[in-house]
Design an enzyme around this catalytic site. Structure first.
Site, PDB file in Angstrom:
ATOM      1  N   ASP A   1     -56.076  27.478 -15.089  1.00 57.51           N
ATOM      2  CA  ASP A   1     -56.397  26.196 -14.459  1.00 57.51           C
ATOM      3  C   ASP A   1     -57.882  25.942 -14.614  1.00 57.51           C
ATOM      4  O   ASP A   1     -58.672  26.885 -14.739  1.00 57.51           O
ATOM      5  CB  ASP A   1     -56.045  26.196 -12.964  1.00 57.51           C
ATOM      6  CG  ASP A   1     -57.144  26.861 -12.127  1.00 57.51           C
ATOM      7  OD1 ASP A   1     -57.999  26.142 -11.571  1.00 57.51           O
ATOM      8  OD2 ASP A   1     -57.178  28.113 -12.064  1.00 57.51           O
TER       9      ASP A   1
ATOM     10  N   ASP B   1     -54.640  27.486  -4.262  1.00 53.73           N
ATOM     11  CA  ASP B   1     -55.596  28.580  -4.095  1.00 53.73           C
ATOM     12  C   ASP B   1     -55.748  28.863  -2.603  1.00 53.73           C
ATOM     13  O   ASP B   1     -55.292  28.098  -1.761  1.00 53.73           O
ATOM     14  CB  ASP B   1     -56.936  28.254  -4.756  1.00 53.73           C
ATOM     15  CG  ASP B   1     -57.556  26.972  -4.236  1.00 53.73           C
ATOM     16  OD1 ASP B   1     -57.132  26.498  -3.170  1.00 53.73           O
ATOM     17  OD2 ASP B   1     -58.472  26.445  -4.891  1.00 53.73           O
TER      18      ASP B   1
END
Length: 383
Positions: free
Chosen positions: A267, A92
């Site tokens: 996720d 991320d």
């Protein structure tokens, strides 16, 4: 990166079966990515992660940048070698972690200034810096730096936020190209719960051009009904020839509902976090909506496996009574065995979804999934 769409499920559902070809290997979709915040999935050796069937894991740019730092990871040739994982990694951008700092941060056009949660030092993170960090990590999938819109937000607040994220997105693409990266870069759709703003965000990202597209700004406190509404009106508008990623979601039923609406990748920390708290996901157990809470006294003398349908190391070797004992004693092994099971449950869920799509039995799978959990199948309101 190349995304190959193999099949779309029959019927009204938008479920898809595909493969994402990345520099460190292939990811079969729909896919769930275990979260390895600090370069490790908590309680799991890399060989354990591979054994439970994961094609890809998620790393955290923000935390790895602050500790141990990209200078150290660089010496090892990137995150894969540092953590001894040779399959794909998605990182991320740091945007969500910055969002979670709340009052400790200051957002400007240039980026975000904040106090390090480690030592209180003043730190600055920009779109360019996020790309540079992820380049050093050698992530197979790089996420754009964005502002995660808080919930609730007014229409004006959400519009201002998404437009900043679009400008940052262009800067991310420019820096990604300047670095000469061959890894994939995904854009992130924002816009809070507003249909017009979600569409504006997606259209802006499509103009910039990314390798894949993620739905961000969900699982930030909104009711589940609103999250599903966002998926209903945005997922099918995302490009069919690119991977679709729903960030930070979620429960097993959330994954099923995301797949029904055409999402390819997921996720969440839920399977690992819940494992450490004694909450185990199981195939049946309609009385408890598919969850065994091992601290309950009924499991103290239970000789049966955690999940009779599961093939993981935990279920094949240990009883519920033993897992109850480990949990009560706060033994590290208890958390490890629980994590192995929960992550294997998620991987089996995704494998079963992929098989069902391939066999034109996805609707049957959905009905059976909810029936075993004692739940009714939610309505599908695609727009």
């Amino acid at each position: 990166m190349q995304f190959v769409l193999h099949k779309t499920a029959s019927g009204v559902t938008r479920a898809r079966r595909g493969t994402v070809h990345l520099n460190h290997g292939d990811v079969q979709t729909p896919a769930f990515m275990p979260v390895g915040t600090y370069g490790t999935v908590k309680g799991m050796l890399p060989r354990d992660i591979e054994a439970i069937g994961a094609d890809i894991i998620l790393g955290n740019t923000f935390h790895l940048w602050l500790r141990p730092g990209t200078d150290i990871i660089d010496k090892f040739g990137g995150l894969h070698k540092f953590m001894h994982w040779d399959k794909p990694i998605l990182t991320d951008s740091g945007g969500f972690q910055v969002f979670s700092l709340g009052a400790m941060r200051k957002i400007t056009e240039e980026g975000v200034t904040f106090k390090s949660p480690i030592d209180g030092a003043k730190v600055f993170l920009s779109p360019e810096k996020s790309m540079q960090i992820q380049y050093s990590l050698n992530s197979d999938i790089v996420m754009q730096f964005d502002e995660c819109t808080p919930y609730p937000a007014t229409h004006d607040e959400a519009k201002k936020s998404l437009e900043l994220s679009l400008r940052w997105g262009q800067r991310c693409v420019d820096e990604h190209k300047n670095l000469g990266s061959t890894n994939a870069l995904f854009g992130i759709i924002q816009g809070s719960m507003y249909a017009d703003l979600r569409k504006q965000s997606l259209e802006g990202l499509l103009e910039i051009g990314f390798d894949g597209y993620a739905i961000g700004g969900l699982s930030v406190g909104e009711p589940k009904e609103e999250m599903i509404d966002v998926l209903d009106y945005i997922a099918d508008d995302m490009p069919a020839d690119k991977p679709r990623y729903l960030m930070g979601v979620g429960k097993p039923e959330d994954l099923v509902e995301g797949v029904r609406r055409g999402v390819d990748m997921f996720d969440c920390v839920m399977p690992t976090r819940n494992a450490r708290n004694g909450h185990y996901f199981v195939t049946g157990d309609a009385d408890n909506a598919g969850v065994v809470r091992i601290r309950n006294s009924q499991y103290r003398t239970d000789e049966g496996p955690l999940d009779p349908e599961c093939d993981c190391y935990t279920c094949q070797n240990f009883s519920r009574a033993y897992l109850s004992h480990l949990n009560k004693c706060k033994e590290m092994l208890g958390a490890q065995l629980a994590t192995i099971h929960n992550l294997r449950y998620y991987q089996r869920l995704m494998q079963n979804i992929r098989d069902a799509i391939e066999q034109d039995k996805f609707d049957e799978f959905v009905n059976e999934f909810y029936s075993k959990r004692g739940q009714t199948v939610p309505e599908l309101n695609l727009r």
